[in-house]
Structures are given as structure tokens and as C-alpha cells.
Write an enzyme that holds these catalytic residues in place. Sequence first.
Site, PDB file in Angstrom:
ATOM      1  N   ASP A  93      -8.167   8.701  49.052  1.00  0.00           N
ATOM      2  CA  ASP A  93      -9.333   9.195  48.321  1.00  0.00           C
ATOM      3  C   ASP A  93     -10.679   8.782  48.890  1.00  0.00           C
ATOM      4  O   ASP A  93     -11.692   9.047  48.276  1.00  0.00           O
ATOM      5  CB  ASP A  93      -9.226   8.828  46.829  1.00  0.00           C
ATOM      6  CG  ASP A  93      -9.939   7.543  46.478  1.00  0.00           C
ATOM      7  OD1 ASP A  93      -9.821   6.574  47.263  1.00  0.00           O
ATOM      8  OD2 ASP A  93     -10.615   7.525  45.443  1.00  0.00           O
ATOM      9  N   GLU A  94     -10.704   8.137  50.057  1.00  0.00           N
ATOM     10  CA  GLU A  94     -12.010   7.773  50.593  1.00  0.00           C
ATOM     11  C   GLU A  94     -12.036   7.857  52.105  1.00  0.00           C
ATOM     12  O   GLU A  94     -11.017   7.687  52.771  1.00  0.00           O
ATOM     13  CB  GLU A  94     -12.432   6.382  50.138  1.00  0.00           C
ATOM     14  CG  GLU A  94     -11.486   5.299  50.534  1.00  0.00           C
ATOM     15  CD  GLU A  94     -11.967   3.914  50.088  1.00  0.00           C
ATOM     16  OE1 GLU A  94     -13.101   3.539  50.413  1.00  0.00           O
ATOM     17  OE2 GLU A  94     -11.197   3.238  49.418  1.00  0.00           O
ATOM     18  N   ASP A 116     -15.963   8.842  48.178  1.00  0.00           N
ATOM     19  CA  ASP A 116     -14.870   8.229  47.406  1.00  0.00           C
ATOM     20  C   ASP A 116     -14.670   9.048  46.127  1.00  0.00           C
ATOM     21  O   ASP A 116     -15.590   9.226  45.337  1.00  0.00           O
ATOM     22  CB  ASP A 116     -15.265   6.778  47.061  1.00  0.00           C
ATOM     23  CG  ASP A 116     -14.095   5.981  46.495  1.00  0.00           C
ATOM     24  OD1 ASP A 116     -13.892   4.851  46.944  1.00  0.00           O
ATOM     25  OD2 ASP A 116     -13.408   6.491  45.588  1.00  0.00           O
TER      26      ASP A 116
HETATM   27  N1  DCP Z   1      -5.012   2.646  43.762  1.00  0.00           N
HETATM   28  C1  DCP Z   1      -3.822   1.980  43.545  1.00  0.00           C
HETATM   29  N2  DCP Z   1      -3.817   0.618  43.372  1.00  0.00           N
HETATM   30  C2  DCP Z   1      -4.992  -0.068  43.391  1.00  0.00           C
HETATM   31  C3  DCP Z   1      -6.205   0.605  43.617  1.00  0.00           C
HETATM   32  C4  DCP Z   1      -6.176   1.974  43.802  1.00  0.00           C
HETATM   33  O1  DCP Z   1      -2.762   2.601  43.528  1.00  0.00           O
HETATM   34  N3  DCP Z   1      -4.981  -1.402  43.215  1.00  0.00           N
HETATM   35  C5  DCP Z   1      -4.971   4.120  43.924  1.00  0.00           C
HETATM   36  C6  DCP Z   1      -5.269   4.829  42.637  1.00  0.00           C
HETATM   37  C7  DCP Z   1      -6.662   5.343  42.786  1.00  0.00           C
HETATM   38  C8  DCP Z   1      -6.794   5.529  44.288  1.00  0.00           C
HETATM   39  O2  DCP Z   1      -5.939   4.562  44.869  1.00  0.00           O
HETATM   40  O3  DCP Z   1      -6.860   6.541  42.060  1.00  0.00           O
HETATM   41  C9  DCP Z   1      -8.206   5.354  44.777  1.00  0.00           C
HETATM   42  O4  DCP Z   1      -8.650   4.028  44.591  1.00  0.00           O
HETATM   43  P1  DCP Z   1     -10.128   3.686  44.171  1.00  0.00           P
HETATM   44  O5  DCP Z   1     -10.288   2.215  44.301  1.00  0.00           O
HETATM   45  O6  DCP Z   1     -11.100   4.586  44.861  1.00  0.00           O
HETATM   46  O7  DCP Z   1     -10.128   3.986  42.597  1.00  0.00           O
HETATM   47  P2  DCP Z   1     -10.343   5.339  41.815  1.00  0.00           P
HETATM   48  O8  DCP Z   1     -10.592   6.488  42.728  1.00  0.00           O
HETATM   49  O9  DCP Z   1      -9.195   5.509  40.887  1.00  0.00           O
HETATM   50  O10 DCP Z   1     -11.612   5.032  40.937  1.00  0.00           O
HETATM   51  P3  DCP Z   1     -13.149   4.980  41.363  1.00  0.00           P
HETATM   52  O11 DCP Z   1     -13.803   6.059  40.567  1.00  0.00           O
HETATM   53  O12 DCP Z   1     -13.629   3.625  40.966  1.00  0.00           O
HETATM   54  O13 DCP Z   1     -13.209   5.227  42.836  1.00  0.00           O
HETATM   55 MG    MG Z   2     -11.974   6.375  44.251  1.00  0.00          MG
END
Ligand code: DCP
Ligand code: MG
Length: 360
Positions: free
Chosen positions: A106-107, A12
Site C-alpha cells: 500500500d505504499e 500511502d
Molecule cells: N499491516 C499489517 N500489519 C501491520 C501493519 C500493517 O498487516 N503491523 C497491513 C495492513 C494495512 C497495510 O499493511 O492495511 C498497510 O499498512 P499501513 O501501516 O499503511 O496502515 P493502513 O494503510 O492500514 O493505515 P494508514 O491509513 O495509517 O496508512
Molecule cells: Mg496505509
Amino acid sequence: MEGPPRKIIHIDMDAFYASVEQRDDPSLRGKALAVGGGGPRGVVATASYEARKFGVRSAMPGARARRLCPDLLFVRPRFEVYRAVSAQVREIFSRFTDIIQPLSLDEAYLDVTANKPGIASATCIAEEIRRMIREETGLTASAGVSYNKLIAKLASDQNKPDGICVVRPQDGAAFIAKMPVRRIHGVGPVTAKRMLALGIETGADLRARELAVLQQHFGSAALFYYRASRGEDDRPVHERQERKSVSVEDTFFDDLLTEDALISEIDRIAENLWGRIEKSGAYGRTVVLKVKFADFRIITRSKSFAGPVRSPDVLGETGRALLRAQLPLRMGARLLGLGVHNLDHEEPEGETGEQLSLSL
Ligand code: DCP
Ligand code: MG
């Protein structure tokens, strides 16, 4: 009966959209940053770790985020760039295995039980992958390494950002015991609430319940929860399939009947759907409305365009028109859904118009 334990990795990316923006614009580095829609109705898609210190979170309304963090910088998402990075990262995965199941841009889950380079340690593979991602994209990723998907996914969150967590088979049950059930992938917000109402907050609480009791409350999902609370999960890592449609649907606590309630709900669904479409790049030319009535009967209605729908306004208006044509509903709706089909990649090239080619 059982084979040797599988080796599953969940990768992730850290603060994905925000990290990409900080990578590409040095003036954003080290700053509290939110990626998302500006404007009065905009929400935060994600926040940089600097902004998270102030409590800024994904899905938070922009106005609230600004109150929490007055110096917060807002930038618009650039989905084409995120999709390109995502493809780069998947290519890195494919150096190790073809059994890759992306969950979002992203995952992804990887099954590396048998892997291409023949590396015995899944931990070494995860570290290799993280190093390659850092070198080739300039971004950091976190990894969970375990013997099933359930635990690998929870583990990748343990040491974020830029971390790795390995959970061995003998430690799986203890790992789950202390986990809040709402963090289990497969326990949605509605289920988590119902579990909480039953006094089930952690994996240990869940494990203390008999299967029959769980079945009374959660039906066919009960067995998954029962096994999950014991650290067991034999779901395979599904290889990526070509996507055929993108859709969003919502079930309501109370059936909806009034025009106002229905229209505001379909607007919300259309907005979410547009977010998914942009993230996946899956633009389609057929918009499909789904309504499930109080008696569980389902109808679908669709409208096709000559080319893919490329604007949130057209999507929203089409959703509303499809729904309005059904009003007044003969009974309350317990579910509304909206999707797009006939995706771009299935279409011959050269069709980009948006005029209506087929009526209801
Ligand atoms: N995303 C979004 N709306 C959400 C959650 C996520 O648009 N409610 C998008 C933005 C994030 C991406 O999906 O960058 C990946 O989601 P993650 O939950 O993996 O969050 P992040 O990668 O941003 O942070 P983390 O470091 O906690 O994984
Ligand atoms: Mg993420």
C-alpha cells in the site's frame, strides 16, 4: 556538487485492507472494523478509522481490540484482492514515472523530478495520482511531497486520511526537528529505545548530538541519523526489482539456548514470515533457516519441496524441523531467521506438490 532539488512523492493508502473490505461490502461501511486473523492468537492487521477512535491498532492482539471496542467487526484478510488493488495503483504511478519503489502493498516512493507528462509541480502530480486512485479503485490515498524520501514518507502521514502534505526544502529541517525520532523510517523500535535512553526523543534532540557520539552508539547507521536530523537524505528511489526471497529474522537481547525458547521464537518468526508471503504472493519451495551464534558465526540450513509451500503449518513445521536438527546448539543463538527462496515466479509451471524432494 549538488544538482537541483529532487521531487519525491510518497503515497500511502488509507487504512488499506479495511478500506478495501468496506468498499466491497457496503454493510461494513461506517463501522468499526478490524481485518486480521480471528481465533485466540489472531492479531489486527489493520483497523478502519472508525475502530481507531477506540484505540484499535495494527499488530494488536484481537482479544485486546475487542475489549477496547466491543462492537468491533472482524473480517479475514483477502490478500489476492489487496495485491490486485496494489497492481492497479502501481499502474497509475507508471503513468507519471518509472522510478517507483514500493515499500509494501500500500505504499511507494516515486521520483517525479523528470516525469513522463512533464508536469513541473510535484504537488499537482500527487493530487492527480490521488484523484486517479479514488476514481479507478474507489479508495483514498494520502501523499507526502518533498525533496527526499525521508521527509516525503513522514509527510504522507501528516494529514491522513485522504490528505496531502508538502514540505519544501527550506522547511525540511524544521519539519524534522519536531518529529519523534521513532517515526523516522530507518529508526526501528530497538534503536528508538536506545535513543530514548540517551535522551533523544525528537529530531531536534538528535541534531544536538555530535556525529562522533552517534557513531559510538549507532556505528555505521550514525551518519544516516546525523543527516536525517538536518533534513538531509540522498538515498535514491530504487526501481522495483524482481524479488528473490522473502525472509524474517530477529536479533535477541539475550542469546537463546533452551529448546523451548528457540522453538517458540521460530514459531513466531514463521508466523510473521507467513504474513509476508501472503501479502507479497511470493510463495517459494525452499525454506531456509538461519542461525547466528553468540560468536557471530552464521549457519544456514534448508529444505526444498517439489512445489511452493502454500500452508503456514508446513512452513512452521519445516522451520521447527530445521532448527531441531541443530539441537542442542553449541552456544547461544543471538539471531534466528527463516525465509523462503526459489519463488513461484522463477519456477516452471505445473509443480504444485508438497512432497519432500531433497533431504537435509
Ligand atoms: N499491516 C499489517 N500489519 C501491520 C501493519 C500493517 O498487516 N503491523 C497491513 C495492513 C494495512 C497495510 O499493511 O492495511 C498497510 O499498512 P499501513 O501501516 O499503511 O496502515 P493502513 O494503510 O492500514 O493505515 P494508514 O491509513 O495509517 O496508512
Ligand atoms: Mg496505509
